[in-house]
Scaffold this motif. Structure first.
Motif, mmCIF file in Angstrom:
data_model
loop_
_atom_site.group_PDB
_atom_site.id
_atom_site.type_symbol
_atom_site.label_atom_id
_atom_site.label_comp_id
_atom_site.label_asym_id
_atom_site.label_seq_id
_atom_site.Cartn_x
_atom_site.Cartn_y
_atom_site.Cartn_z
ATOM 1 N N ILE A 123 0.850 -0.969 0.072
ATOM 2 C CA ILE A 123 0.037 -0.083 0.046
ATOM 3 C C ILE A 123 0.827 1.152 -0.071
ATOM 4 N N ARG A 124 0.671 2.152 -1.076
ATOM 5 C CA ARG A 124 1.090 3.428 -0.931
ATOM 6 C C ARG A 124 0.354 4.468 -0.349
ATOM 7 N N LEU A 125 -0.964 4.368 -0.594
ATOM 8 C CA LEU A 125 -2.026 5.212 0.200
ATOM 9 C C LEU A 125 -3.184 4.583 0.325
ATOM 10 N N LEU A 126 -3.862 4.550 1.488
ATOM 11 C CA LEU A 126 -5.197 3.636 1.754
ATOM 12 C C LEU A 126 -6.151 4.644 1.632
ATOM 13 N N VAL A 127 -7.410 4.453 0.983
ATOM 14 C CA VAL A 127 -8.408 5.205 0.994
ATOM 15 C C VAL A 127 -9.734 4.632 1.522
ATOM 16 N N LEU A 128 -10.457 5.287 2.315
ATOM 17 C CA LEU A 128 -11.463 4.885 2.830
ATOM 18 C C LEU A 128 -12.349 5.872 3.541
ATOM 19 N N ALA A 129 -13.698 5.457 3.772
ATOM 20 C CA ALA A 129 -14.647 6.446 4.094
ATOM 21 C C ALA A 129 -15.047 6.559 5.697
ATOM 22 N N ARG A 130 -15.228 7.899 6.105
ATOM 23 C CA ARG A 130 -15.911 8.336 7.202
ATOM 24 C C ARG A 130 -17.670 8.186 7.115
ATOM 25 N N HIS A 131 -18.004 7.338 7.848
ATOM 26 C CA HIS A 131 -19.521 7.272 7.746
ATOM 27 C C HIS A 131 -20.067 8.248 8.972
ATOM 28 N N SER A 132 -21.215 8.561 8.640
ATOM 29 C CA SER A 132 -22.068 9.458 9.784
ATOM 30 C C SER A 132 -23.171 8.733 9.952
ATOM 31 N N ALA A 133 -23.913 9.309 11.046
ATOM 32 C CA ALA A 133 -25.032 8.838 11.579
ATOM 33 C C ALA A 133 -26.293 8.681 10.328
ATOM 34 N N THR A 134 -26.234 9.577 9.323
ATOM 35 C CA THR A 134 -27.150 9.739 8.292
ATOM 36 C C THR A 134 -26.732 8.725 7.353
ATOM 37 N N ASN A 135 -25.509 8.119 7.369
ATOM 38 C CA ASN A 135 -25.440 7.180 6.058
ATOM 39 C C ASN A 135 -26.338 5.948 6.209
ATOM 40 N N ASP A 136 -26.654 5.132 5.125
ATOM 41 C CA ASP A 136 -27.276 3.868 5.186
ATOM 42 C C ASP A 136 -26.743 3.019 6.072
ATOM 43 N N ASN A 137 -27.219 1.789 6.232
ATOM 44 C CA ASN A 137 -26.748 0.622 7.186
ATOM 45 C C ASN A 137 -26.032 -0.264 6.397
ATOM 46 N N VAL A 138 -25.703 -0.054 5.069
ATOM 47 C CA VAL A 138 -25.286 -1.194 4.292
ATOM 48 C C VAL A 138 -23.764 -1.309 4.693
ATOM 49 N N ALA A 139 -23.376 -2.570 5.400
ATOM 50 C CA ALA A 139 -21.971 -2.812 5.661
ATOM 51 C C ALA A 139 -20.977 -1.710 6.029
ATOM 52 N N GLU A 140 -21.695 -1.269 7.295
ATOM 53 C CA GLU A 140 -20.821 -0.023 7.899
ATOM 54 C C GLU A 140 -19.709 -0.440 8.635
ATOM 55 N N HIS A 141 -19.288 -1.774 8.556
ATOM 56 C CA HIS A 141 -18.205 -2.011 8.965
ATOM 57 C C HIS A 141 -16.856 -1.382 8.788
ATOM 58 N N VAL A 142 -16.796 -0.559 7.579
ATOM 59 C CA VAL A 142 -15.539 -0.074 7.377
ATOM 60 C C VAL A 142 -15.443 1.221 8.168
ATOM 61 N N GLY A 143 -16.570 1.931 8.139
ATOM 62 C CA GLY A 143 -16.693 3.050 9.138
ATOM 63 C C GLY A 143 -16.407 2.742 10.770
ATOM 64 N N SER A 144 -17.052 1.713 11.064
ATOM 65 C CA SER A 144 -16.867 1.389 12.426
ATOM 66 C C SER A 144 -15.558 0.783 13.073
ATOM 67 N N GLN A 145 -14.652 0.391 11.855
ATOM 68 C CA GLN A 145 -13.248 0.073 12.177
ATOM 69 C C GLN A 145 -12.242 1.120 11.836
ATOM 70 N N LEU A 146 -12.921 2.290 11.428
ATOM 71 C CA LEU A 146 -12.020 3.401 10.915
ATOM 72 C C LEU A 146 -10.791 3.554 11.827
ATOM 73 N N LEU A 147 -11.108 4.171 13.105
ATOM 74 C CA LEU A 147 -10.064 4.259 14.224
ATOM 75 C C LEU A 147 -8.915 3.157 14.272
ATOM 76 N N ASN A 148 -9.593 1.799 14.318
ATOM 77 C CA ASN A 148 -8.470 0.800 14.325
ATOM 78 C C ASN A 148 -7.568 0.812 13.434
ATOM 79 N N VAL A 149 -7.859 1.081 12.049
ATOM 80 C CA VAL A 149 -7.137 1.022 10.962
ATOM 81 C C VAL A 149 -6.114 2.087 10.932
ATOM 82 N N VAL A 150 -6.752 3.290 11.165
ATOM 83 C CA VAL A 150 -5.695 4.580 11.533
ATOM 84 C C VAL A 150 -4.386 4.206 12.521
#
Length: 283
Positions: free
Chosen positions: A119-146
């Protein structure tokens, strides 16, 4: 380290992640890979139910339950393939010649850890409370990734806007200087206006450090603006972002300073949540 790796999950944030990853891949002139993680905790696995009272003699019921589990797992995997193929098509339409796709089968952090060397650069999303509920595991694990990965990470929020400027949160620490050197020597932000913001109680001392930083980044930036603020870090950053319509916030992570305490403390999530623009964290 040769590729931009974009983590996608099929949520409404996915198009922006794709577009920022395409932008970064083109700026860095490196390959692009999309990753979708099928976390096995998200769907049922085939189970041995024969020990449950009354079920041991009902072979057909056990077979039906196992078949239902297998069918659901198959559907989840097919959905993952569709998400990856849609991202791949979007990237091709945007000018990427041969984007790759990968499917992970454990949690996000472990999946990324296995790929970290490439990996040279990792790109992923910040999810907010208004996002839909489809597979929000990316958002929920964001801090652990960082916290876990030792790679530059671009965190998206909202729709894609090709960055026309960036704000670098500077504190004069060794980590901040190294991060600024990374920006200065990297094509990702080359040619864009740079805003250098420092928060501190001693204006004169801060401006000495800011002027030194400005000299470091001048060869890369089209123009450099230095800003000193006395107020707290997060409100100062957020206010300046809004006032100047900043497209990208850049920070060096985990230095021994107020920024260090800010990133590692309980307000880490506040920084990610409050930023009005995508956030590039440099390790």
């Amino acid at each position: 380290m040769s590729e931009v790796l974009a983590c996608i999950d099929g949520s409404t944030a996915t198009p922006a992640v794709c577009d920022y990853a395409v932008w970064a891949s083109q700026r860095l002139q490196t390959s692009l890979t999309f990753l979708h993680v099928v976390d096995q905790t998200q769907y049922p696995q085939r189970s041995d139910l024969s020990g449950i009272i009354g079920l041991g003699t009902r072979e057909h019921l056990l077979e039906e339950l196992a078949s239902a589990d297998q069918q659901h797992s198959k559907q989840v995997l097919e959905q993952s393939n569709q998400i990856l193929e849609a991202a791949q098509t979007r990237a091709v339409q945007a000018g990427i010649s041969a984007p790759l796709i990968r499917q992970g089968h454990c949690n996000l952090v472990k999946s990324l850890g296995a790929l970290e060397d490439s990996i040279r650069l990792l790109v992923l999303a910040r999810h907010s409370a208004t996002n839909d509920n489809v597979a929000e595991h990316v958002g929920s694990q964001l801090l652990n990734v960082v916290r876990t990965l030792q790679r530059p990470t671009l965190i998206t929020c909202g729709d894609f806007i090709a960055p026309q400027n960036y704000l670098f949160a500077y504190d004069g620490s060794f980590t901040a200087r190294k991060a600024l050197q990374m920006v200065a020597s990297n094509p990702l932000l080359a040619g864009l206006p740079c805003h250098l913001l420092m928060v501190g109680s001693d204006e004169a001392a801060c401006k000495v450090l800011l002027n030194e930083a400005a000299e470091m980044i001048k060869p890369s930036a089209s123009e450099v603006t230095i800003i000193w603020r006395e107020a707290d870090i997060e409100p100062s950053i957020r206010a300046y972002q809004l006032q100047q319509k900043i497209d990208l916030l850049v920070m060096g992570a985990y230095g021994h300073s107020r920024i260090h305490q800010f990133l590692l403390g309980s307000t880490t999530s506040q920084l990610i949540a409050s930023s009005t623009s995508p956030l590039l964290i440099l390790r």
